[in-house]
Design an enzyme around this catalytic site. Sequence first.
Site, short mmCIF file in Angstrom:
data_model
loop_
_atom_site.label_atom_id
_atom_site.label_comp_id
_atom_site.label_asym_id
_atom_site.label_seq_id
_atom_site.Cartn_x
_atom_site.Cartn_y
_atom_site.Cartn_z
N ASN A 1 51.19 36.15 39.93
CA ASN A 1 51.87 34.86 39.79
C ASN A 1 53.35 34.94 40.14
OD1 ASN A 1 52.33 32.20 39.11
ND2 ASN A 1 52.28 32.54 36.89
N HIS B 1 43.13 27.60 25.64
CA HIS B 1 44.44 27.20 25.11
C HIS B 1 44.41 25.77 24.58
CE1 HIS B 1 46.59 30.17 28.06
NE2 HIS B 1 45.64 30.74 27.36
N ARG C 1 43.74 29.38 21.38
CA ARG C 1 45.14 29.82 21.29
C ARG C 1 46.00 28.59 21.13
NH1 ARG C 1 49.02 32.02 26.12
NH2 ARG C 1 49.47 29.80 26.19
N TYR D 1 57.97 27.53 26.98
CA TYR D 1 56.96 28.00 27.92
C TYR D 1 55.55 27.82 27.35
CZ TYR D 1 54.08 30.88 30.85
OH TYR D 1 53.07 31.30 31.67
N ASP E 1 50.47 33.15 20.98
CA ASP E 1 51.14 34.01 21.96
C ASP E 1 52.65 33.84 21.84
OD1 ASP E 1 51.88 35.47 24.18
OD2 ASP E 1 50.40 34.53 25.52
N HIS F 1 54.81 35.54 23.80
CA HIS F 1 55.40 35.75 25.14
C HIS F 1 56.63 36.65 25.12
CE1 HIS F 1 52.99 32.01 26.13
NE2 HIS F 1 52.56 32.90 26.99
N GLU G 1 49.93 37.65 19.81
CA GLU G 1 50.02 38.27 21.14
C GLU G 1 51.46 38.46 21.59
OE1 GLU G 1 47.49 36.20 23.87
OE2 GLU G 1 48.71 36.71 25.61
N GLU H 1 49.09 42.19 28.92
CA GLU H 1 48.83 41.41 30.13
C GLU H 1 49.78 41.74 31.27
OE1 GLU H 1 49.15 37.44 28.27
OE2 GLU H 1 50.75 37.03 29.67
N ARG I 1 45.05 44.00 26.63
CA ARG I 1 44.85 42.74 27.36
C ARG I 1 45.10 42.79 28.86
NH1 ARG I 1 44.51 38.06 26.57
NH2 ARG I 1 46.53 37.49 27.39
N ASP J 1 46.30 31.56 36.60
CA ASP J 1 46.99 32.17 37.73
C ASP J 1 46.38 33.48 38.20
OD1 ASP J 1 48.73 34.26 36.15
OD2 ASP J 1 49.15 32.36 35.17
N GLU K 1 39.89 35.72 27.58
CA GLU K 1 40.68 34.49 27.71
C GLU K 1 40.15 33.68 28.88
OE1 GLU K 1 45.38 33.13 27.98
OE2 GLU K 1 44.82 35.08 28.81
N TRP L 1 61.15 38.13 29.12
CA TRP L 1 59.77 37.72 29.25
C TRP L 1 58.98 38.66 28.40
CZ3 TRP L 1 57.07 33.88 29.59
CH2 TRP L 1 57.25 32.89 30.55
#
Length: 407
Positions: A41, A126, A151, A163, A215, A217, A241, A267, A288, A321, A344, A407
């Site tokens: 992505n 989600h 989620r 986000y 999550d 993030h 997460e 991830e 993940r 993505d 997911e 991030w």
Amino acid sequence: MPANRTITAAEVFVSSPSRNYVTLKITTSDGLVGYGDATVNGRELSVASYLKDHLCPALIGRDAERIEDTWQFFYKGAYWRRGPITMAAIGAIDMALWDIKGKAADMPVYQLLGGAARDKILTYTHATGWGFEELMDSVAQRQTEGFRAVRVQFGVPGLEKVYGVTREAATYEPAGRGIGPVTEDWDSAAYLRTAPQMLARVRDAVGDELHLLHDVHHRLTPSEAARLAQDLEVVRLFWLEDVMPAENPQLLRQVRNQSTIPLAIGEVFNTIWDCQQILTERLVDYIRCAVVHAGGISHMRKILALAEVFNVQGAPHGPSDVSPINMAASLHLGLATSNFAIQEHMGYDPLVSEVFTSHYTFNDGYLHPSDKPGLGVEFDEKAARKFEYRQAYLPVARNLDGSVKDW
Ligand code: EZ4
Ligand code: CO
């Protein structure tokens, strides 16, 4: 032994049915075709170039049956290795070769991986809403669709944008289209005031049965993460997460020592070495990595085997993505792997099905990869050409003082 099935073509397509996807197509001397997902992505053209300019030429003439050797050739054989671009490119090749092997054997890939270790794969999606009411509408919608695990993401008072949450819709697109990344704001203190209350209200409203996930993030420090984990004990999350950036996995120990909350991370990891410490010291409960971003089925299988030794379960990333080819690969691996907990499945824009025809099925909260030979996803080149690449990036977040947030 001379090869009886060699690779005769390797082509890369960048297509944008609602968002950008990078697809690798491998053709063999006996006319079989395999597909792999190589989408990273916001960095689609880099991985497309890495494939087109550097790996595809070396694929021509190789024995299509030798998946492991091809993996080692592009990984160990490269002086500059690891990282998301390299590993997604290798991941796409690996997926395409498993797809071919399945088609050659007239078997779904999960059969080649040892057969089904479970009947179906638990999945989560989600739900998002800026405020509680919108969030609960979104959760209810997901339950109506049949999901048993959701989620939940929500807005933070005082912030303009968060986000993964939109003010208007119950879905979001991880990358904004246009030139350059959009800036979002972030305030850890405000988030830490909001999250425990919001999640507790959601738990009260939905009752005990629905699995709830959340999550972060990567936005918190170890101390903040530990506090959040403690505050969320009562919510009984399925997992929390990405509580912090994981370059230093040992920092998770503070969270582990101070709460019983299950943690999920990985991830953005790309190799078994990225996962090594987190697994061997059991700093998470769920690992993940996405199949595409961690070198494909062959390498992800090794990550899950290492995880199994430490009683950690697989729970791969499955956002909009990465393409349906990655989703199918993940499901074949998941069906054949005993320590695989949940997949997911964020879902796709309807335009995606104009380019990718997938055959995996969703039923009553569970997914199955289908019994089609190979991965079971077709790719329509002509349709793909209609949707030209458009520049799109993930946002960048800044703290209230203007400094860049992780991030
Ligand atoms: O931010 O896929 O768990 N899912 C996520 C996703 C990721 C995007 C990044 O490209 O965190 O929404
Ligand atoms: Co995530």
